[in-house]
Write a protein that holds these residues in place. Structure first.
Motif, PDB file in Angstrom:
ATOM      1  N   LEU A 277      20.293 -27.094  43.905  1.00  0.00           N
ATOM      2  CA  LEU A 277      20.814 -26.097  42.981  1.00  0.00           C
ATOM      3  C   LEU A 277      20.333 -26.428  41.572  1.00  0.00           C
ATOM      4  CD1 LEU A 277      22.833 -23.639  42.888  1.00  0.00           C
ATOM      5  CD2 LEU A 277      24.567 -25.305  42.166  1.00  0.00           C
ATOM      6  N   ARG A 278      19.994 -25.391  40.818  1.00  0.00           N
ATOM      7  CA  ARG A 278      19.596 -25.566  39.417  1.00  0.00           C
ATOM      8  C   ARG A 278      20.212 -24.445  38.585  1.00  0.00           C
ATOM      9  NH1 ARG A 278      14.821 -28.330  37.514  1.00  0.00           N
ATOM     10  NH2 ARG A 278      14.482 -28.011  35.282  1.00  0.00           N
ATOM     11  N   LEU A 279      20.878 -24.809  37.506  1.00  0.00           N
ATOM     12  CA  LEU A 279      21.444 -23.854  36.559  1.00  0.00           C
ATOM     13  C   LEU A 279      20.618 -23.927  35.283  1.00  0.00           C
ATOM     14  CD1 LEU A 279      25.222 -24.769  37.034  1.00  0.00           C
ATOM     15  CD2 LEU A 279      23.874 -23.113  38.324  1.00  0.00           C
ATOM     16  N   THR A 280      20.103 -22.796  34.825  1.00  0.00           N
ATOM     17  CA  THR A 280      19.194 -22.768  33.679  1.00  0.00           C
ATOM     18  C   THR A 280      19.704 -21.805  32.615  1.00  0.00           C
ATOM     19  OG1 THR A 280      17.276 -23.252  35.071  1.00  0.00           O
ATOM     20  CG2 THR A 280      16.826 -22.306  32.919  1.00  0.00           C
ATOM     21  N   TYR A 281      19.615 -22.228  31.379  1.00  0.00           N
ATOM     22  CA  TYR A 281      19.880 -21.354  30.234  1.00  0.00           C
ATOM     23  C   TYR A 281      18.599 -21.292  29.408  1.00  0.00           C
ATOM     24  CZ  TYR A 281      21.270 -19.851  25.596  1.00  0.00           C
ATOM     25  OH  TYR A 281      21.331 -19.191  24.404  1.00  0.00           O
ATOM     26  N   GLU A 282      18.254 -20.086  28.966  1.00  0.00           N
ATOM     27  CA  GLU A 282      17.038 -19.919  28.175  1.00  0.00           C
ATOM     28  C   GLU A 282      17.253 -18.841  27.128  1.00  0.00           C
ATOM     29  OE1 GLU A 282      13.054 -19.910  30.094  1.00  0.00           O
ATOM     30  OE2 GLU A 282      12.905 -17.885  29.262  1.00  0.00           O
TER      31      GLU A 282
ATOM     32  N   ASN B 155      20.288 -18.217  34.730  1.00  0.00           N
ATOM     33  CA  ASN B 155      19.962 -17.956  36.126  1.00  0.00           C
ATOM     34  C   ASN B 155      20.258 -19.171  36.991  1.00  0.00           C
ATOM     35  OD1 ASN B 155      17.303 -19.548  36.632  1.00  0.00           O
ATOM     36  ND2 ASN B 155      16.883 -18.439  34.722  1.00  0.00           N
ATOM     37  N   VAL B 156      20.348 -18.906  38.278  1.00  0.00           N
ATOM     38  CA  VAL B 156      20.621 -19.935  39.273  1.00  0.00           C
ATOM     39  C   VAL B 156      19.486 -19.930  40.286  1.00  0.00           C
ATOM     40  CG1 VAL B 156      22.200 -20.766  41.048  1.00  0.00           C
ATOM     41  CG2 VAL B 156      23.103 -19.670  38.991  1.00  0.00           C
ATOM     42  N   SER B 157      18.833 -21.058  40.457  1.00  0.00           N
ATOM     43  CA  SER B 157      17.851 -21.241  41.524  1.00  0.00           C
ATOM     44  C   SER B 157      18.456 -22.160  42.571  1.00  0.00           C
ATOM     45  CB  SER B 157      16.558 -21.863  40.982  1.00  0.00           C
ATOM     46  OG  SER B 157      15.952 -21.013  40.037  1.00  0.00           O
ATOM     47  N   TRP B 158      18.119 -21.937  43.823  1.00  0.00           N
ATOM     48  CA  TRP B 158      18.704 -22.754  44.884  1.00  0.00           C
ATOM     49  C   TRP B 158      17.746 -22.888  46.055  1.00  0.00           C
ATOM     50  CZ3 TRP B 158      18.857 -19.541  49.034  1.00  0.00           C
ATOM     51  CH2 TRP B 158      19.053 -18.174  48.800  1.00  0.00           C
ATOM     52  N   HIS B 159      18.050 -23.850  46.878  1.00  0.00           N
ATOM     53  CA  HIS B 159      17.226 -24.143  48.054  1.00  0.00           C
ATOM     54  C   HIS B 159      18.119 -24.685  49.164  1.00  0.00           C
ATOM     55  CE1 HIS B 159      13.849 -25.731  50.471  1.00  0.00           C
ATOM     56  NE2 HIS B 159      14.615 -26.790  50.649  1.00  0.00           N
TER      57      HIS B 159
ATOM     58  N   THR C 227      14.375 -25.153  42.173  1.00  0.00           N
ATOM     59  CA  THR C 227      15.405 -26.185  42.116  1.00  0.00           C
ATOM     60  C   THR C 227      14.937 -27.419  41.357  1.00  0.00           C
ATOM     61  OG1 THR C 227      16.331 -25.414  44.209  1.00  0.00           O
ATOM     62  CG2 THR C 227      16.942 -27.623  43.482  1.00  0.00           C
ATOM     63  N   LEU C 228      13.786 -27.952  41.720  1.00  0.00           N
ATOM     64  CA  LEU C 228      13.294 -29.174  41.094  1.00  0.00           C
ATOM     65  C   LEU C 228      12.292 -28.922  39.970  1.00  0.00           C
ATOM     66  CD1 LEU C 228      12.863 -31.510  44.215  1.00  0.00           C
ATOM     67  CD2 LEU C 228      14.766 -31.414  42.591  1.00  0.00           C
ATOM     68  N   TYR C 229      11.667 -27.750  39.953  1.00  0.00           N
ATOM     69  CA  TYR C 229      10.625 -27.483  38.959  1.00  0.00           C
ATOM     70  C   TYR C 229      11.025 -26.442  37.915  1.00  0.00           C
ATOM     71  CZ  TYR C 229       7.587 -30.321  41.835  1.00  0.00           C
ATOM     72  OH  TYR C 229       7.030 -31.367  42.528  1.00  0.00           O
TER      73      TYR C 229
END
Length: 748
Positions: A448-453, A485-489, A158-160
């Motif tokens: 929550l973190r939404l990432t595009y790579e 991808n979606v990371s969450w906590h 989420t934060l990293y």
């Protein structure tokens, strides 16, 4: 910051009981583990530790994450200068070197990087002053003039962000201070002709501007590897590091920090200890480490000498690094929220020679060259509204990795080799986290973190006819992969009182997919591997008792691990093919326990215990006889079932002017495999390591003379083992006993 020096690795010896903590181990007690790592002083209780694990300053007892915080004094007294040293302080952490003296691989709770490619990323997100290290090539870092190091266990997506499935490591430099002039210098000498010196100067220029300059020099004239062919030692070092920072604080609300850092390294690494896998005696299996005389390679060579650091190596092993980086960190407090902007750039180049056959022949020797450049920009806004602590941010980065590696297979195949790759990665993310007070004692955390790579790769392997320079293309890949991808906590923190925290959490993080970057003979080996995903279910407790003289912490966790990236080493014909691919399923569960106790004034006892169970699902692999499937049940690489850390430190005034201290440390690690196939001879036994330190200082701490010793009993155990499929392999062993003294002085 970054330095390929790994001479003081975790040093272990076989001693006491092999499988669990015994009275011998308990009497050592420990370096604090998990949340309990705190700094103490004579006559006081455990001091409050402030961390920035969640991107804001908080008491470590209020953060529902498994965290170890190592202070500047703890880093100094335990001589923690490399990633390898972290394993001596924290249970359920393993650090190995892929080549002797370099390529450090960090594994946390069984989750690590099972690869050596510079195009790959560590599973532990390593951040230096909030800047992510994008390539595995940058992992050989050195730590000096730091404020602290924070180690976060469990997925931190989420934060990293990406590539933090195992956890995150924050390396935080000591900042300039406006409070006044300060300086320190230290110099020391140890065995193997090792001279070290480092220093710092903090100078307030005006009421709003301060600068801090720090540097370190390491010179080692003798290596502890010895080549009988070259008739000289290997492993010499010549390393220079420097850091300059400027802090500008024109108002109480605005802070601007600029850092410029550099490294110049002209050193050497070592070579692994050869073992043969072809038996010359019918019915006797190889390798046979107790009697290697009948175990040879395809040329009939063997090495029967017992010295783990001696061999018939035919080439020097230089390790050269040039690096510089800059970071701009801006904080602006608007009252209702604080805006933080972090800009980072790194330019990194290295070259090193690998004698992978570890013999006098030239069967698998490579001169690896890596060039990494990276840029990152993070902007975040954090505040507290109606009791809700919130944070939101944007992130963007790019990194470019160019690797080219000429090598030779001339004695076995009459050919040289050339491996080259170029990789470009772009990443962008939006993220946020909030802490919702449900009651005075209960807090809900959501993130929550939404990432595009996107990642593009072009590369492959050519074979070259020696003397003619004619290239014969063997493999080639030109491809691009995309990932969203979606990371969450999510977590609940319960504080029944100010000194106790109970927490439960669920978190998910993702590690990027990518491309293998070793020697290949089939295009299949260059096919992209998929991202891996880890979901962590965790519960823990942190508490202090008896006027803050006893602190305990513990956490239990269960990992649901999918598509984990792993190498499988197997013989196909006369060569060993390596392919980095995905294993669909794995499970990991375990316990982390830690305690810090100050029973009397001046005495600190610390202990940490890690228990771990890992289990791989089934996965396919190739053999000379055709494809096979590995059944469910293999263990993850570099994941010992039991680990223990211990420290006992006693300080006492010797006179009105002088203070004496004695410190004793221990680390235990259970046996573990070195690759996913769980090959019986690619394995390390259970081991202990003991370190010690005795020091005399002035009461005001301005002067200190310390004598230190690492690996007191000079025990040797395997840290890495590999089989290259040409009838041979090699094993790398932990550092032998090192010792020396250090004289330090602070100026005020």
């Amino acid at each position: 910051m970054l330095l390929p020096i790994t001479r003081r690795r975790d040093l272990r010896i076989t001693f006491c009981a092999p499988r669990a903590l015994t009275m011998c181990g308990l009497m050592l007690l420990a370096t604090p583990y998990g949340h309990a790592m705190t700094q103490t002083t004579v006559g006081t209780g455990i001091e409050t530790v402030v961390v920035t694990a969640e991107k804001r300053e908080e008491n470590i007892l209020n953060v529902g994450i498994n965290i170890t915080s190592l202070s500047a004094d703890e880093l100094r007294t335990s001589r923690i200068t490399t990633a390898t040293d972290l394993a001596t302080q924290i249970p359920n952490v393993d650090v190995k070197t892929n080549v002797p003296g370099a390529q450090q691989i960090i594994t946390v709770r069984g989750v690590g990087l099972d690869d050596f490619s510079s195009t790959n990323n560590s599973s532990v997100g390593v951040y230096v002053d909030d800047v992510f290290l994008a390539s595995f090539a940058e992992m050989d870092f050195n730590m000096y003039d730091l404020a602290r190091v924070e180690v976060l266990k469990g997925p931190q997506g989420t934060l990293y962000g990406r590539n933090s499935t195992a956890g995150a490591i924050n390396i935080i430099s000591a900042r300039p201070s406006l409070d006044g002039f300060a300086a320190n210098v230290s110099a020391g000498y140890g065995n193997y002709g090792t001279f070290e010196t480092d220093g710092m100067l903090n100078l307030p220029v005006t009421d709003t501007l301060a600068v801090r300059v720090a540097g370190k020099i390491v010179h080692q004239s003798d290596g502890y590897w010895f080549s009988r062919v070259l008739d000289r030692d290997l492993g010499r070092q010549s390393i220079f590091l420097g850091r300059a920072q400027a802090l500008w604080q024109p108002t109480s609300d605005l802070t601007v920090l600029f850092k410029l850092e550099g490294e110049h390294n002209r050193s050497e690494i070592g070579v692994g200890k050869f073992f043969g896998t072809i038996s010359t005696v019918a019915g006797e299996a190889c390798p046979d480490f107790s009697n290697p005389s009948h175990c040879v390679d395809s040329h009939g060579y063997t090495d029967t000498t017992p010295n783990k650091f001696e061999g018939d190596w035919n080439h020097l092993a230089p390790y050269d690094v040039n690096q510089w980086n800059g970071t701009l960190h801006i904080d602006n407090d608007f009252g209702w929220a604080t805006l933080t902007a972090i800009t980072g750039y790194i330019n990194f180049k290295r070259e090193f020679y690998i004698d992978a056959d570890a013999t006098p022949t030239s069967d698998a020797e490579f001169n690896q060259n890596d060039a990494v450049s990276q840029f990152s920009q993070e902007v975040r806004l954090a505040g507290d509204t109606s009791g809700i602590a919130w944070l939101g941010g944007l992130y963007y980065s790019w990194d470019r990795v160019h690797s080219y590696t000429p090598g030779t297979l001339v004695d076995s195949f009459g050919l040289d080799a050339f491996i080259e790759s170029r990789q470009i990665t772009n990443s962008a993310a939006v993220f946020g986290q909030a802490k919702w007070p449900l009651t005075d004692q209960l807090t809900l955390t959501t993130g929550l973190r939404l990432t595009y790579e996107d990642r593009s790769y072009i590369g492959g392997t050519d074979f070259v006819i020696p003397g003619l320079g004619i290239h014969i293309p063997a493999t080639h890949q030109d491809d691009k992969i995309f990932d969203r991808n979606v990371s969450w906590h999510g977590g609940l923190d319960y504080k029944p009182n100010d000194s106790t925290l109970l927490y439960i959490s669920i978190a998910r993080a993702t590690k990027s997919g990518g491309f293998f970057n070793g020697i290949t003979t089939q295009n299949e080996a260059l096919a992209p591997y998929k991202p891996e995903t880890l979901t962590d279910y965790e519960a823990g407790v942190k508490a202090q008792f008896f006027d803050n003289t006893l602190q305990v912490d513990g956490s239990a966790f269960y990992y649901d691990y999918t598509d984990l990236q792993a190498q499988t080493f197997t013989n196909v014909g006369a060569v060993s093919l390596i392919k980095l691919s995905n294993i669909h399923k794995a499970t990991i569960y375990g316990i982390d326990l830690g305690t810090t106790w100050i029973p009397v004034s001046g005495l600190t006892l610390r202990g940490g215990l890690g228990l771990l169970h890992t289990r791989l699902g089934n996965f396919p692999f190739a053999t000379a006889g055709g494809p096979l499937t590995m059944p469910v049940g293999n263990k993850l690489p570099d994941a010992p079932d039991v680990t223990f850390t211990g420290l006992s430190r006693y300080e006492h005034p010797l006179t009105d002017d002088y203070l004496g201290s004695i410190q004793f440390e221990a680390k235990y690690a259970d046996s573990s495999f070195k690759e996913a196939l769980n090959t019986p001879y690619l394995f390390t036994d259970q081991n202990w390591v003991f370190d010690g330190r005795i020091a005399v200082s002035t009461i005001d701490s301005n002067w200190e003379l310390a004598f230190w010793i690492k690996n007191i009993f000079d025990e040797q155990h395997v840290v890495t083992a590999t089989d290259d499929g040409l009838g041979m392999g090699y094993r790398i062993f932990n550092t032998p006993r090192t010792l020396g003294f250090t004289l330090s002085h602070k100026f005020e």
